[in-house]
Design a protein around this motif. Structure first.
Motif, short mmCIF file in Angstrom:
data_model
loop_
_atom_site.label_atom_id
_atom_site.label_comp_id
_atom_site.label_asym_id
_atom_site.label_seq_id
_atom_site.Cartn_x
_atom_site.Cartn_y
_atom_site.Cartn_z
N TYR A 1 0.85 -1.20 0.00
CA TYR A 1 0.00 0.00 0.00
C TYR A 1 0.88 1.25 0.00
O TYR A 1 0.70 2.16 -0.81
N GLN A 2 1.86 1.26 0.89
CA GLN A 2 2.73 2.44 1.01
C GLN A 2 3.57 2.68 -0.24
O GLN A 2 3.80 3.82 -0.64
N LYS A 3 3.98 1.58 -0.87
CA LYS A 3 4.77 1.69 -2.11
C LYS A 3 3.90 2.33 -3.21
O LYS A 3 4.36 3.25 -3.90
N LEU A 4 2.67 1.85 -3.32
CA LEU A 4 1.76 2.41 -4.33
C LEU A 4 1.48 3.89 -4.06
O LEU A 4 1.44 4.72 -4.98
N GLU A 5 1.31 4.19 -2.79
CA GLU A 5 1.02 5.57 -2.39
C GLU A 5 2.18 6.48 -2.79
O GLU A 5 1.98 7.58 -3.30
N LYS A 6 3.41 5.98 -2.61
CA LYS A 6 4.60 6.77 -2.90
C LYS A 6 4.82 6.89 -4.42
O LYS A 6 5.10 7.97 -4.94
N GLU A 7 4.69 5.73 -5.10
CA GLU A 7 5.01 5.73 -6.54
C GLU A 7 3.88 6.24 -7.41
O GLU A 7 4.10 6.76 -8.49
N LYS A 8 2.63 6.05 -6.96
CA LYS A 8 1.48 6.54 -7.74
C LYS A 8 0.76 7.61 -6.93
O LYS A 8 1.17 8.74 -6.88
N SER A 9 -0.34 7.20 -6.29
CA SER A 9 -1.06 8.20 -5.48
C SER A 9 -1.80 7.49 -4.35
O SER A 9 -1.96 6.26 -4.37
N GLN A 10 -2.29 8.28 -3.43
CA GLN A 10 -3.04 7.68 -2.33
C GLN A 10 -4.33 7.05 -2.85
O GLN A 10 -4.75 6.00 -2.37
N ALA A 11 -4.93 7.69 -3.86
CA ALA A 11 -6.17 7.14 -4.43
C ALA A 11 -5.91 5.75 -5.02
O ALA A 11 -6.71 4.82 -4.83
N ASP A 12 -4.77 5.58 -5.71
CA ASP A 12 -4.43 4.26 -6.28
C ASP A 12 -4.23 3.23 -5.17
O ASP A 12 -4.66 2.08 -5.29
N ALA A 13 -3.55 3.67 -4.12
CA ALA A 13 -3.29 2.75 -3.00
C ALA A 13 -4.61 2.33 -2.35
O ALA A 13 -4.83 1.14 -2.07
N ASN A 14 -5.52 3.29 -2.16
CA ASN A 14 -6.82 2.97 -1.55
C ASN A 14 -7.63 2.03 -2.43
O ASN A 14 -8.30 1.12 -1.93
N LYS A 15 -7.53 2.27 -3.74
CA LYS A 15 -8.26 1.43 -4.68
C LYS A 15 -7.75 -0.02 -4.60
O LYS A 15 -8.53 -0.98 -4.55
N ALA A 16 -6.43 -0.15 -4.56
CA ALA A 16 -5.83 -1.50 -4.49
C ALA A 16 -6.23 -2.19 -3.19
O ALA A 16 -6.55 -3.39 -3.17
N LEU A 17 -6.25 -1.42 -2.10
CA LEU A 17 -6.62 -1.99 -0.81
C LEU A 17 -8.08 -2.46 -0.84
O LEU A 17 -8.41 -3.56 -0.39
N GLN A 18 -8.93 -1.62 -1.39
CA GLN A 18 -10.36 -1.96 -1.45
C GLN A 18 -10.59 -3.21 -2.30
O GLN A 18 -11.33 -4.11 -1.90
N SER A 19 -9.91 -3.27 -3.46
CA SER A 19 -10.17 -4.45 -4.29
C SER A 19 -9.59 -5.71 -3.64
O SER A 19 -10.16 -6.79 -3.77
N ALA A 20 -8.47 -5.57 -2.90
CA ALA A 20 -7.94 -6.75 -2.16
C ALA A 20 -8.97 -7.23 -1.15
O ALA A 20 -9.22 -8.43 -1.01
N LYS A 21 -9.61 -6.28 -0.46
CA LYS A 21 -10.64 -6.65 0.54
C LYS A 21 -11.82 -7.32 -0.16
O LYS A 21 -12.33 -8.33 0.32
N ASN A 22 -12.24 -6.76 -1.31
CA ASN A 22 -13.37 -7.34 -2.04
C ASN A 22 -13.07 -8.77 -2.49
O ASN A 22 -13.96 -9.62 -2.53
N GLU A 23 -11.79 -9.01 -2.81
CA GLU A 23 -11.41 -10.36 -3.28
C GLU A 23 -11.19 -11.32 -2.10
O GLU A 23 -10.82 -12.47 -2.31
N GLY A 24 -11.38 -10.82 -0.87
CA GLY A 24 -11.22 -11.68 0.30
C GLY A 24 -9.76 -11.94 0.66
O GLY A 24 -9.44 -12.92 1.35
N LYS A 25 -8.84 -11.08 0.17
CA LYS A 25 -7.43 -11.26 0.53
C LYS A 25 -7.20 -10.88 1.99
O LYS A 25 -7.90 -10.01 2.52
N VAL A 26 -6.22 -11.53 2.60
CA VAL A 26 -5.88 -11.20 3.98
C VAL A 26 -4.97 -9.96 3.96
O VAL A 26 -3.97 -9.94 3.25
N ILE A 27 -5.33 -8.95 4.73
CA ILE A 27 -4.52 -7.73 4.79
C ILE A 27 -3.43 -7.94 5.85
O ILE A 27 -3.71 -8.31 6.99
N ILE A 28 -2.16 -7.73 5.43
CA ILE A 28 -1.04 -7.89 6.36
C ILE A 28 -0.57 -6.49 6.75
O ILE A 28 -0.20 -5.69 5.88
N LYS A 29 -0.64 -6.20 8.04
CA LYS A 29 -0.23 -4.85 8.47
C LYS A 29 0.67 -4.98 9.70
O LYS A 29 0.91 -6.09 10.18
N ASP A 30 1.18 -3.85 10.19
CA ASP A 30 2.01 -3.93 11.39
C ASP A 30 1.72 -2.75 12.29
O ASP A 30 1.20 -1.72 11.85
#
Ligand code: NAD
Length: 421
Positions: free
Chosen positions: A252-281
């Motif tokens: 997420y942070q890499k996308l935010e840095k290299e593209k935009s926060q909107a792209d990062a949020n979009k990727a996060l949302q679609s990962a959640k929609n696909e039922g992916k496990v979110i790994i955070k710290d």
């Protein structure tokens, strides 16, 4: 051989009548073991009639073992867990002056039970200090074999402490020991293998149970090469071994840095929609606060040994305390597991009928789930919910519940069995 649980191609093969070694334990161990077995047996019968049955086999450890064999942890007991793979234990008192820090730690280390799993869930009716206990559903994966629990410590003034200090100062160029003349020292080993096998188990567990996230809890801002490395190894592992099933906060942070926060949020949302496990710290001190304020933001927690110890007790207190907090020590690679109550021997109430057997009963339920006997596990959960709803409880919960009825250890087990449909 027929009654021995096997591991075939990485999967447990459980016979209908598996032999289950059990350690009664010291102190209240004697009070809670038999009622626990009664409840678990009743649930298995309720679920499967007579077609499945646990065959309990007592093995000795602690005071009882010492009286019978002169040894607190006989080799036959370790052999039984190696042979039968899955067992359960009551609490064990740490023997005084035996050179053993703790029998429980010795069992975990000898059998290499590298995961300490502690699920935290709330039962309706149980008093809780937090506002929305019904939203608590956390699963702690505490690393069980490394960290400062390795016991590498040198007391100030001893020859070894002086030698260690001189090595640090003279050979390693360390100049930050504030009081070198009076310091004791401790060593904190945290390995890549040890961290990876723990985090791998946590991610597989989250995927298997369709849980939303795995949070790596660490103090990497201060301990960069141990706790910080744990976090980085965790992210690396999630991305390389579970790339298709996870989305990491680092991505997420890499996308935010290299593209935009909107792209990062979009990727996060679609990962959640696909039922992916979110790994955070999250940093440990922040986690201790956040888990109280926003428990619903956390699901599976993967952490090192000492953090896991602190976190387990805080989270247990959120849902009713030590009397109903189950646990398991597991080696997923070999399928080995010892289930145990998280509390100690409670010598102050041993033999009085005051002990809550809930923690050991729920550990037994975790064992049923580990065996794949989910129907039996559900019977206990349902019956426990009914029992708490009727406010019929042991003395630890009685004092915190208005209009409750006080039951003894054995009476509480009877009540659960009566509430089993
Ligand atoms: P403890 O958990 O035995 O007791 C702490 C408090 O909680 C006491 O007031 C006790 O009465 C209460 N309590 C514990 N379990 C309870 C239950 N099931 N129902 C109601 N109340 C309960 O911790 P401690 O006093 O620090 O330790 C006593 C001994 O247990 C020590 O020798 C310690 O080494 C050992 N210990 C063993 C384990 C283990 O085997 N896994 C874990 C912790 C402590």
């Amino acid at each position: 051989m027929d009654d021995i649980i096997q591991l075939v191609n990485g999967k447990l093969v459980v016979p209908d009548t598996p032999i289950i070694p059990f350690i009664e334990g010291d102190g209240i161990g004697k009070d809670i073991t038999e009622p626990t077995q009664r409840v678990i047996n009743a649930a298995v019968t309720a679920a499967y009639g007579g077609s499945r049955k646990l065959v309990w086999m007592e093995v000795l450890a602690g005071e009882k073992a010492f009286k019978a064999t002169g040894n607190y942890l006989p080799e036959e007991t370790l052999d039984a867990f190696r042979t039968y793979r899955i067992g359960i234990k009551g609490p064990l008192q740490t023997p005084v002056g035996e050179g053993i820090r703790s029998l429980t730690v010795a069992l975990r280390q000898t059998l290499d039970l590298y995961v300490c799993l502690r699920p935290i869930r709330w039962f309706k009716g149980v008093p809780s200090p937090i506002r929305y206990p019904e939203l608590v559903d956390m699963h702690i994966f505490r690393e069980n074999t490394e960290d400062i629990y390795a016991g590498i410590e040198y007391m100030t003034g001893t020859e070894k402490a002086l030698k260690f200090r001189d090595f640090l100062i003279n050979e390693m160029g360390v100049d930050k020991i504030r009081f070198p003349e009076t310091s004791s020292f401790g060593v904190k080993p945290v390995s890549k293998e040890g961290s990876e096998r723990l985090i791998r188990s946590a991610i597989e567990y989250a995927i298997g149970r369709k849980l939303p996230s795995v949070t790596l809890v660490h103090k990497g801002n201060i301990m960069k090469f141990t706790e910080g490395a744990f976090k980085n190894w965790g992210y690396d592992l999630a991305e390389t071994e579970f790339g298709a099933q996870t989305f990491t906060w680092r991505q997420y942070q890499k996308l935010e840095k290299e593209k935009s926060q909107a792209d990062a949020n979009k990727a996060l949302q679609s990962a959640k929609n696909e039922g992916k496990v979110i790994i955070k710290d999250v940093i440990t001190d922040a986690f201790l606060q956040e888990s109280l304020l926003h428990p619903f933001d956390y699901s599976v927690i993967a952490t090192m040994n000492l953090n896991g110890d602190y976190i387990s007790d805080q989270l247990a207190a959120m849902v009713g305390g030590i009397g109903i907090s189950p646990g398991a020590n597991i080696n997923y690679s070999g399928g080995y597991a010892i289930f145990e109550a998280t509390h100690g021997t409670a010598p102050n109430i041993a033999g009085t009928g005051k002990a809550n057997p809930g923690s050991l009963i729920l550990s037994g339920v975790m064992m049923l789930e580990y065996l794949g006997w989910y129907e039996a596990a559900e019977h206990v959960y349902d019956a426990l919910e009914h029992t708490f709803a009727k406010r019929r409880v042991t003395s630890d919960l009685f004092s915190m519940m208005e209009g409750a009825t006080l039951l003894t250890t054995s009476g509480f087990a009877d009540e659960i069995i009566n509430n089993m449909h």
